[in-house]
Design a protein around this motif. Structure first.
Motif, PDB file in Angstrom:
ATOM      1  N   ASN A 229       0.824  -1.344   0.008  1.00  0.00           N
ATOM      2  CA  ASN A 229       0.007  -0.193  -0.014  1.00  0.00           C
ATOM      3  C   ASN A 229       0.820   1.212  -0.051  1.00  0.00           C
ATOM      4  OD1 ASN A 229      -2.328  -1.492   0.101  1.00  0.00           O
ATOM      5  ND2 ASN A 229      -2.652  -1.297   2.236  1.00  0.00           N
ATOM      6  N   ILE A 230       1.981   1.288   0.720  1.00  0.00           N
ATOM      7  CA  ILE A 230       2.987   2.523   0.922  1.00  0.00           C
ATOM      8  C   ILE A 230       3.553   2.642  -0.511  1.00  0.00           C
ATOM      9  CG2 ILE A 230       5.094   3.247   1.713  1.00  0.00           C
ATOM     10  CD1 ILE A 230       4.154   1.680   4.456  1.00  0.00           C
ATOM     11  N   ILE A 231       4.046   1.660  -1.149  1.00  0.00           N
ATOM     12  CA  ILE A 231       4.608   1.993  -2.604  1.00  0.00           C
ATOM     13  C   ILE A 231       3.681   2.335  -3.454  1.00  0.00           C
ATOM     14  CG2 ILE A 231       5.253   0.184  -4.662  1.00  0.00           C
ATOM     15  CD1 ILE A 231       6.797  -1.548  -2.320  1.00  0.00           C
ATOM     16  N   GLU A 232       2.510   1.719  -3.321  1.00  0.00           N
ATOM     17  CA  GLU A 232       1.405   2.235  -4.513  1.00  0.00           C
ATOM     18  C   GLU A 232       0.930   3.740  -3.942  1.00  0.00           C
ATOM     19  OE1 GLU A 232      -1.833  -0.590  -4.058  1.00  0.00           O
ATOM     20  OE2 GLU A 232      -0.864  -2.249  -5.093  1.00  0.00           O
ATOM     21  N   LYS A 233       0.651   4.033  -2.763  1.00  0.00           N
ATOM     22  CA  LYS A 233       0.414   5.467  -2.460  1.00  0.00           C
ATOM     23  C   LYS A 233       1.521   6.569  -2.909  1.00  0.00           C
ATOM     24  CE  LYS A 233      -2.862   4.645   1.282  1.00  0.00           C
ATOM     25  NZ  LYS A 233      -3.227   4.934   2.789  1.00  0.00           N
ATOM     26  N   LEU A 234       2.815   6.069  -2.520  1.00  0.00           N
ATOM     27  CA  LEU A 234       4.024   7.176  -2.910  1.00  0.00           C
ATOM     28  C   LEU A 234       4.269   6.936  -4.434  1.00  0.00           C
ATOM     29  CD1 LEU A 234       6.014   6.848   0.111  1.00  0.00           C
ATOM     30  CD2 LEU A 234       4.531   8.530  -0.339  1.00  0.00           C
ATOM     31  N   ARG A 235       3.773   5.838  -5.269  1.00  0.00           N
ATOM     32  CA  ARG A 235       4.101   5.942  -6.687  1.00  0.00           C
ATOM     33  C   ARG A 235       5.470   5.599  -6.834  1.00  0.00           C
ATOM     34  NH1 ARG A 235      -0.416   7.608  -9.729  1.00  0.00           N
ATOM     35  NH2 ARG A 235      -2.276   7.347  -8.476  1.00  0.00           N
ATOM     36  N   VAL A 236       6.012   4.752  -6.185  1.00  0.00           N
ATOM     37  CA  VAL A 236       7.333   4.253  -6.260  1.00  0.00           C
ATOM     38  C   VAL A 236       7.632   3.003  -6.419  1.00  0.00           C
ATOM     39  CG1 VAL A 236       8.301   6.201  -4.669  1.00  0.00           C
ATOM     40  CG2 VAL A 236       7.564   3.925  -3.928  1.00  0.00           C
ATOM     41  N   LYS A 237       9.021   2.565  -6.880  1.00  0.00           N
ATOM     42  CA  LYS A 237       9.111   0.966  -7.343  1.00  0.00           C
ATOM     43  C   LYS A 237       9.183  -0.050  -6.103  1.00  0.00           C
ATOM     44  CE  LYS A 237      11.261   2.452 -11.560  1.00  0.00           C
ATOM     45  NZ  LYS A 237      12.340   2.535 -12.431  1.00  0.00           N
ATOM     46  N   ASN A 238       9.807   0.323  -5.032  1.00  0.00           N
ATOM     47  CA  ASN A 238      10.115  -0.230  -3.983  1.00  0.00           C
ATOM     48  C   ASN A 238      10.283   0.444  -2.674  1.00  0.00           C
ATOM     49  OD1 ASN A 238      12.875   0.841  -3.932  1.00  0.00           O
ATOM     50  ND2 ASN A 238      13.282  -0.489  -5.499  1.00  0.00           N
ATOM     51  N   SER A 239      10.396  -0.402  -1.643  1.00  0.00           N
ATOM     52  CA  SER A 239      10.540   0.069  -0.359  1.00  0.00           C
ATOM     53  C   SER A 239      11.678   0.982   0.005  1.00  0.00           C
ATOM     54  CB  SER A 239      10.618  -1.004   0.945  1.00  0.00           C
ATOM     55  OG  SER A 239       9.517  -1.832   0.731  1.00  0.00           O
ATOM     56  N   THR A 240      12.793   0.838  -0.712  1.00  0.00           N
ATOM     57  CA  THR A 240      13.731   1.806  -0.611  1.00  0.00           C
ATOM     58  C   THR A 240      13.413   3.062  -0.942  1.00  0.00           C
ATOM     59  OG1 THR A 240      15.369  -0.144  -0.840  1.00  0.00           O
ATOM     60  CG2 THR A 240      16.258   2.096  -1.439  1.00  0.00           C
ATOM     61  N   GLU A 241      12.827   3.148  -2.218  1.00  0.00           N
ATOM     62  CA  GLU A 241      12.411   4.416  -2.743  1.00  0.00           C
ATOM     63  C   GLU A 241      11.255   4.821  -1.942  1.00  0.00           C
ATOM     64  OE1 GLU A 241      11.291   4.130  -6.784  1.00  0.00           O
ATOM     65  OE2 GLU A 241      13.047   3.536  -7.433  1.00  0.00           O
ATOM     66  N   ALA A 242      10.387   4.239  -1.314  1.00  0.00           N
ATOM     67  CA  ALA A 242       9.412   4.677  -0.557  1.00  0.00           C
ATOM     68  C   ALA A 242      10.025   5.500   0.653  1.00  0.00           C
ATOM     69  CB  ALA A 242       8.566   3.598  -0.190  1.00  0.00           C
ATOM     70  N   CYS A 243      11.053   4.870   1.242  1.00  0.00           N
ATOM     71  CA  CYS A 243      11.904   5.492   2.583  1.00  0.00           C
ATOM     72  C   CYS A 243      12.610   6.951   2.097  1.00  0.00           C
ATOM     73  CB  CYS A 243      13.004   4.676   2.987  1.00  0.00           C
ATOM     74  SG  CYS A 243      12.264   3.101   3.654  1.00  0.00           S
ATOM     75  N   HIS A 244      12.848   6.841   0.778  1.00  0.00           N
ATOM     76  CA  HIS A 244      13.498   7.950   0.463  1.00  0.00           C
ATOM     77  C   HIS A 244      12.812   9.258   0.021  1.00  0.00           C
ATOM     78  CE1 HIS A 244      16.551  10.626  -2.010  1.00  0.00           C
ATOM     79  NE2 HIS A 244      15.663  10.582  -2.963  1.00  0.00           N
ATOM     80  N   ALA A 245      11.571   8.986  -0.597  1.00  0.00           N
ATOM     81  CA  ALA A 245      10.358   9.817  -0.817  1.00  0.00           C
ATOM     82  C   ALA A 245      10.101  10.295   0.345  1.00  0.00           C
ATOM     83  CB  ALA A 245       9.592   9.196  -1.881  1.00  0.00           C
ATOM     84  N   ALA A 246       9.547   9.597   1.265  1.00  0.00           N
ATOM     85  CA  ALA A 246       8.985   9.945   2.680  1.00  0.00           C
ATOM     86  C   ALA A 246       9.919  10.764   3.378  1.00  0.00           C
ATOM     87  CB  ALA A 246       8.555   8.895   3.416  1.00  0.00           C
ATOM     88  N   THR A 247      11.110  10.426   3.359  1.00  0.00           N
ATOM     89  CA  THR A 247      12.296  11.313   4.160  1.00  0.00           C
ATOM     90  C   THR A 247      12.291  12.846   3.621  1.00  0.00           C
ATOM     91  OG1 THR A 247      13.402   9.385   4.544  1.00  0.00           O
ATOM     92  CG2 THR A 247      14.352  11.447   4.844  1.00  0.00           C
ATOM     93  N   LEU A 248      12.339  12.824   2.205  1.00  0.00           N
ATOM     94  CA  LEU A 248      12.285  13.952   1.513  1.00  0.00           C
ATOM     95  C   LEU A 248      11.140  14.953   1.817  1.00  0.00           C
ATOM     96  CD1 LEU A 248      13.969  13.311  -1.963  1.00  0.00           C
ATOM     97  CD2 LEU A 248      14.966  14.320  -0.054  1.00  0.00           C
ATOM     98  N   MET A 249       9.936  14.542   2.016  1.00  0.00           N
ATOM     99  CA  MET A 249       8.565  14.888   2.196  1.00  0.00           C
ATOM    100  C   MET A 249       8.467  15.236   3.717  1.00  0.00           C
ATOM    101  SD  MET A 249       6.436  12.545  -0.347  1.00  0.00           S
ATOM    102  CE  MET A 249       4.929  13.309  -0.149  1.00  0.00           C
ATOM    103  N   GLY A 250       9.409  14.663   4.481  1.00  0.00           N
ATOM    104  CA  GLY A 250       9.063  15.078   5.937  1.00  0.00           C
ATOM    105  C   GLY A 250       8.077  14.211   6.600  1.00  0.00           C
ATOM    106  N   ILE A 251       7.711  12.999   5.906  1.00  0.00           N
ATOM    107  CA  ILE A 251       6.984  11.944   6.403  1.00  0.00           C
ATOM    108  C   ILE A 251       7.532  11.357   7.762  1.00  0.00           C
ATOM    109  CG2 ILE A 251       5.297  10.219   6.327  1.00  0.00           C
ATOM    110  CD1 ILE A 251       4.694  11.422   3.564  1.00  0.00           C
ATOM    111  N   ILE A 252       8.683  10.902   7.548  1.00  0.00           N
ATOM    112  CA  ILE A 252       9.375   9.945   8.333  1.00  0.00           C
ATOM    113  C   ILE A 252      10.727  10.804   8.654  1.00  0.00           C
ATOM    114  CG2 ILE A 252       8.475   7.993   7.723  1.00  0.00           C
ATOM    115  CD1 ILE A 252      10.978   7.126   6.285  1.00  0.00           C
TER     116      ILE A 252
END
Length: 252
Positions: A229-252
């Motif tokens: 669900n996280i990967i689909e919501k952030l529109r990324v390819k994998n969990s690594t990209e999800a962590c990267h995107a969420a960090t840049l967005m200030g979510i984590i």
């Protein structure tokens, strides 16, 4: 040398599938940019992310900053408009890049027919010809097909003294109903759930699904479902990209 932007790859490396709605084509957006430059004396930059071109329209503000003549326009065969980016205060340039990425993710998770309703407004400090910084208002609009964000419109305008200290961190505005979201409000409430954020933090710490399930007292299948669900919501390819995107967005 292009200005450093560690956030741009995610936007520029989209799979540009589909076409823009003919009602709001590239040519119509170019006309909109021109109108802003005339009626508001703004600097209007329309970026075609797909072809990586900039269409630049100068208002009086461009003369004030010293980067162009009023009522002129130009086409740049580059995704970077260095003349204005080099004038933005480094701290505000970083905030601009971060907010662009947040707007990008926010709009991607909206139905295509709703995306034109949203735009970003923030304050940026821009260096004048005399090397002093002045506050400008920056508005960013995105246009998309069903599959990708294809156009970005940047409007730099003078702001009154009463508004000079506002929108420092950026605000998302829904122009269809006046609803606003601060950079903190929209990124957490409208993208990931609290449980998904909790799991993503554990993923960022390097924990596997089994370890996360044991720590949170939920099944491994539930963790894996949240991962997807996280990967689909952030529109990324994998969990690594999800962590990267969420960090840049200030979510984590």
């Amino acid at each position: 040398m292009k200005p450093a932007n560690p956030y741009s790859d995610e936007i520029l490396n989209q799979a540009f599938a589909g076409e823009l709605d003919p009602k709001m084509s590239l040519e119509k957006y170019r006309h909109v940019a021109f109108i802003f430059s005339v009626l508001q004396n703004s600097l209007a930059i329309l970026t075609d992310l797909k072809s990586r071109k900039n269409y630049i329209y100068h208002g009086a503000i461009s003369e004030h900053i010293g980067i162009g003549k009023r009522m002129t326009s130009e086409i740049s065969e580059s995704i970077w408009e260095e003349s204005i980016l080099n004038c933005i205060h480094p701290d505000d340039l970083k905030s601009k890049h971060e907010m662009e990425l947040q707007l990008f993710h926010y709009i991607k998770n909206k139905p295509p027919e709703e995306r034109l309703n949203y735009y970003l407004v923030m304050k940026v400090r821009v260096r004048e010809k005399n090397h002093f910084y002045i506050p400008l208002e920056l508005k960013i609009f995105y246009a998309s097909s069903a599959d990708s964000i294809q156009l970005a419109l940047y409007i730099y305008s003078f702001t009154s003294a009463n508004h000079a200290d506002q929108n420092t961190h950026g605000t998302i505005i829904n122009s269809s109903n006046g609803e606003t979201f601060s950079s903190v409000d929209f990124q957490i409430k409208n993208i990931l759930s609290k449980r998904e954020i909790e799991i993503l933090k554990e993923i960022a710490r390097g924990n596997a699904s089994k370890e996360i399930s044991e720590k949170l007292y939920i099944s491994k299948n539930t963790v894996d479902r949240h991962r997807q669900n996280i990967i689909e919501k952030l529109r990324v390819k994998n969990s690594t990209e999800a962590c990267h995107a969420a960090t840049l967005m200030g979510i984590i």
